[in-house]
Design an enzyme around this catalytic site. Structure first.
Site, short mmCIF file in Angstrom:
data_model
loop_
_atom_site.label_atom_id
_atom_site.label_comp_id
_atom_site.label_asym_id
_atom_site.label_seq_id
_atom_site.Cartn_x
_atom_site.Cartn_y
_atom_site.Cartn_z
N ASP A 1 1.95 3.02 -0.01
CA ASP A 1 0.80 3.37 0.83
C ASP A 1 -0.35 3.87 -0.04
OD1 ASP A 1 -0.63 3.84 3.15
OD2 ASP A 1 0.99 4.92 4.13
N ASP B 1 -2.44 0.05 11.32
CA ASP B 1 -1.64 1.10 11.98
C ASP B 1 -1.68 0.93 13.49
OD1 ASP B 1 -0.77 2.40 9.75
OD2 ASP B 1 -2.36 3.90 9.72
#
Ligand code: GLA
Length: 703
Positions: free
Chosen positions: A451, A521
């Site tokens: 990430d 997301d």
């Protein structure tokens, strides 16, 4: 042959379906005479030059240059700017050499400045079957005085005439790939990232067309292999052509070349499709999957994943994760992933990043207990990391405050309470290599979600070193590549996912090093259909992780499981719900969908995509995936709301063998038809009420 030298001054780059003709003009300028559908007698271009216009303007404005450089009489955007030691800032050249490389698919053209010992090498590589032409450049300083590169793009493309449209995105977090097609009739259009990574806004690709559609119209396109700040400029030039150039952004980056030094740009991959966006997509998906993707996992469909982030957020513990893993295994999940929160000091997002050892309060027996259980359950084990980041509250930051980007005179700007490590510093990259090599060697880890959750805001260090600071943007990205490259070399069996607060790192640079992306997301199925559709224009399906979630989704909307699952099944399926909160019936249904997905995933992930219809202009969004041997196809159709009592929709398929008989089931009824019938007449689908969806599996009927 893919590269043909027609004379010492003219070359044809030929792919299966396209040609690009390059030639040196009478003024000594390297120009592109043609880029479009395949020319079978390239020799016709001999003797031709673009210098045939009658308008009274200087030649430099008329020539469709391959390497325009700031200065002279350009009066427009150029793809290079070189400043020599005496302040001269235009690179004027003679073409020294045009030669086919030792690889017959490569062409090199060398441009030599008329005064300074500086050469620019233009490289071309032809991927004949994939219909792709790769361009990159190397700039070399052969003199004693330093040379300052102020713009150093990877490639320049030109198209004759007017009336073009340009496609790119104007998105943000949770709204990635928000697509626009805009006319480019006047003024330069600039797509650029200032975020220190590709980001959620625009993307380092270009798609140029003149009213093309899914299945008709010419399209010219390209993708830059770069994960840092980029800049793409699309400019209609008033002498009658469109110029497109792309490369590393020069807004906050420059390179100084000392004697004997050179700089090589990242490559740009470009292609041409004669029959619309669909053809473009299928060509680039194949190219990305077959040629660019890391070799270890190429051509392998991704496993079904469960990620516990939405179930637990930071509140992870061995016991609760084992419980989730047991439930996931029963559903048929193949890869169990623990997201953020597993490492020491990580109770929320204010602390812990940088200290990559397991939190023994949460995992008293270390990670082993969990990884062993996950493996015993027959699943692979995955873990979340964020290598480039550090929290102020972490022992790494206490030990090495000098490792983060900062200005001495200012408070460091935070985003999500985190600082950015200086990845241009080899010491930092070495440290991270050892840290993650250790993590991967000591634990049985099969997958990493990598990430990156902040944008770059300042690029400085304790000591001001102009030449180094000017390159931070570039060297930072190369530092990231070095780290992933080393980890892949040491752990070739590990699957790596690129995530940056969702889809902030979806680019061809990441595609080279990672096995998949987390595109957003936002897993609300309605938003996802739009995001995934626009993503799929140039990015492959196998790379597109798509999760089933429920109320954790974005828009406080509950969508029936079959619709949501079908949306997730159009990509590389993942499950992101809290498995402790679902009923037995939901568990059973989920297991059924996962079973069904395993039957179709090779076709979905590795086949050819046909976007049959879109919510952009139809009440039904239909996607079809066809296996490369055309024996299997999968059709998904979605309708948000039934209106005017119209529940029956006819969907015409594509990509099948017209002569082959195919069979499929609808409402429990077996139907057998030829490919021709299915493509011309189509299938009638009943999509009733709100949030209706259908999945039809079509097989060649060999009986
Ligand atoms: C980012 C990612 C999410 C999740 C969190 C964890 O927001 O995009 O998927 O991993 O970080 O902190």
């Amino acid at each position: 042959m893919a590269v043909k030298l027609l004379s010492t001054q003219t070359a044809a780059l030929e792919t299966a379906g396209s040609s690009m003709i390059l030639s040196v003009s009478p003024d000594g300028i390297l120009e592109c005479l043609y880029w479009g559908s395949r020319i079978h007698r390239a020799e016709d271009f001999l003797g031709e030059t673009s210098d045939c216009q009658t308008v009274n303007v200087d030649n430099l404005q008329k020539v469709r240059e391959e390497c325009s450089s700031y200065g002279s009489k350009h009066f427009r955007e150029t793809s290079m700017k070189i400043r020599f030691a005496d302040g001269t800032d235009d690179f004027r050249y003679t073409v020294q050499m045009m030669t086919v490389g030792t690889d017959p698919n490569e062409l090199e053209v060398v441009l030599q400045d008329i005064h300074f010992p500086v050469t620019v090498h233009l490289y071309y590589r032809v991927y004949e079957e994939a219909d792709v032409i790769e361009k990159w450049r190397k700039i070399e300083n052969g003199g004693k005085d330093p040379v300052h590169l102020e713009r150093f793009f990877s490639g320049e493309f030109t198209l004759p005439g007017e009336g073009y449209q340009s496609i790119n995105y104007n998105g943000r977090w949770a709204k990635e790939f928000h697509m626009y097609s805009e006319p480019v009739d006047s003024g330069a259009k600039v797509y650029e990232s200032f975020y220190g990574l590709t980001g959620h806004n625009t993307n380092p690709i270009f798609i140029i067309h003149q009213d093309a559609r899914e299945d008709h119209g010419e399209v010219w396109y390209g993708a830059l292999e770069w994960s840092g700040n980029f800049k793409t400029i699309v400019e209609p030039v008033n002498t009658g052509f469109l110029s497109v150039m792309t490369g590393i952004s020069d807004s906050n980056a420059a390179v100084t070349l000392h004697e004997g030094e050179s700089f090589t740009t990242p490559p740009v991959y470009a292609g041409y499709a004669q029959n619309g966006f669909g053809e473009m997509t299928r060509k680039m998906h194949r190219f990305a999957d077959d040629i660019l993707a890391p070799a270890e996992k190429r051509k392998e469909a991704l496993p079904v994943l469960y990620n516990s982030w939405y179930a637990t957020t930071f509140d992870v513990s061995a016991g609760a994760q084992i419980q989730l893993a047991e439930k996931a295994a029963e559903l048929g999940v193949e890869l169990f992933v623990v997201d953020d929160g597993w490492f020491v000091g990580r109770k929320d997002d204010t602390a812990g990043l940088g200290d990559w050892s397991v939190d023994l309060e949460k995992f008293p027996k270390g990670l082993r207990e969990l990884t062993d259980r996950v493996h015993a359950l027959g699943m692979k084990f995955g873990l979340w990391i964020e290598p480039e980041m550090v929290n102020c509250i972490s022992s790494l930051y206490q030990k090495h405050p000098d490792w983060v980007y900062h200005y001495q005179s200012r408070r460091i700007l935070e985003q999500r309470h985190q600082y950015e490590l200086n990845m241009s510093d080899p010491e930092v990259v070495d440290y991270l290599t050892d840290t993650f090599d250790c993590l991967l060697s000591e634990n049985d880890i099969d997958y990493i979600k990598w990430d990156m959750n902040r944008y770059q805001a300042e690029r400085g260090t304790d000591t001001y070193c102009p030449e180094k600071w000017e390159r931070f943007e570039i060297d930072n990205t190369y530092g990231i590549y070095r780290l992933i490259q080393r980890l892949r070399e040491k752990h070739p069996e590990v699957e790596f996912e690129a995530c940056a607060s969702g889809g902030g790192r979806v680019d061809y640079g990441a595609l080279r090093w990672f096995d998949e992306y987390w595109p957003s997301d936002n897993s609300d199925p309605i938003d996802r259909l739009a995001i995934q559709e626009a993503y799929s224009f140039l990015y492959p399906i196998r790379y597109m992780r798509a999760w089933y979630t429920q109320d954790e989704g974005m828009n406080h909307r509950l969508v029936p499981m079959d619709f949501s699952m079908h949306v997730a099944m159009t990509g590389a399926l993942g499950i992101g719900i809290d498995l402790n909160r679902i009923s037995e019936k939901e568990e059973k249904d989920l297991a059924g969908y996962i079973r069904e997905y395993k039957q179709i995933r090779d076709t979905v992930q590795l086949g050819d995509l046909y976007r049959l219809s879109s919510f952009r202009n139809s009440p039904v969004q239909a996607l079809e995936y066809v296996s490369r041997d055309r024996k299997d196809a999968v059709l998904f159709a979605f309708c948000l709301h039934e209106r005017y009592g119209e529940e029956l929709h006819t969907v015409r398929l594509s990509g099948l063998d017209p002569d082959k008989p195919y069979a499929f089931e609808i409402d429990g009824k077996r139907i057998a038809k030829t490919g021709e019938y299915l493509m011309k007449r189509g299938i009638d689908l009943r999509l009733r009420g709100d949030y209706a969806s259908a999945l039809v599996k079509i097989h060649a009927d060999d009986h």
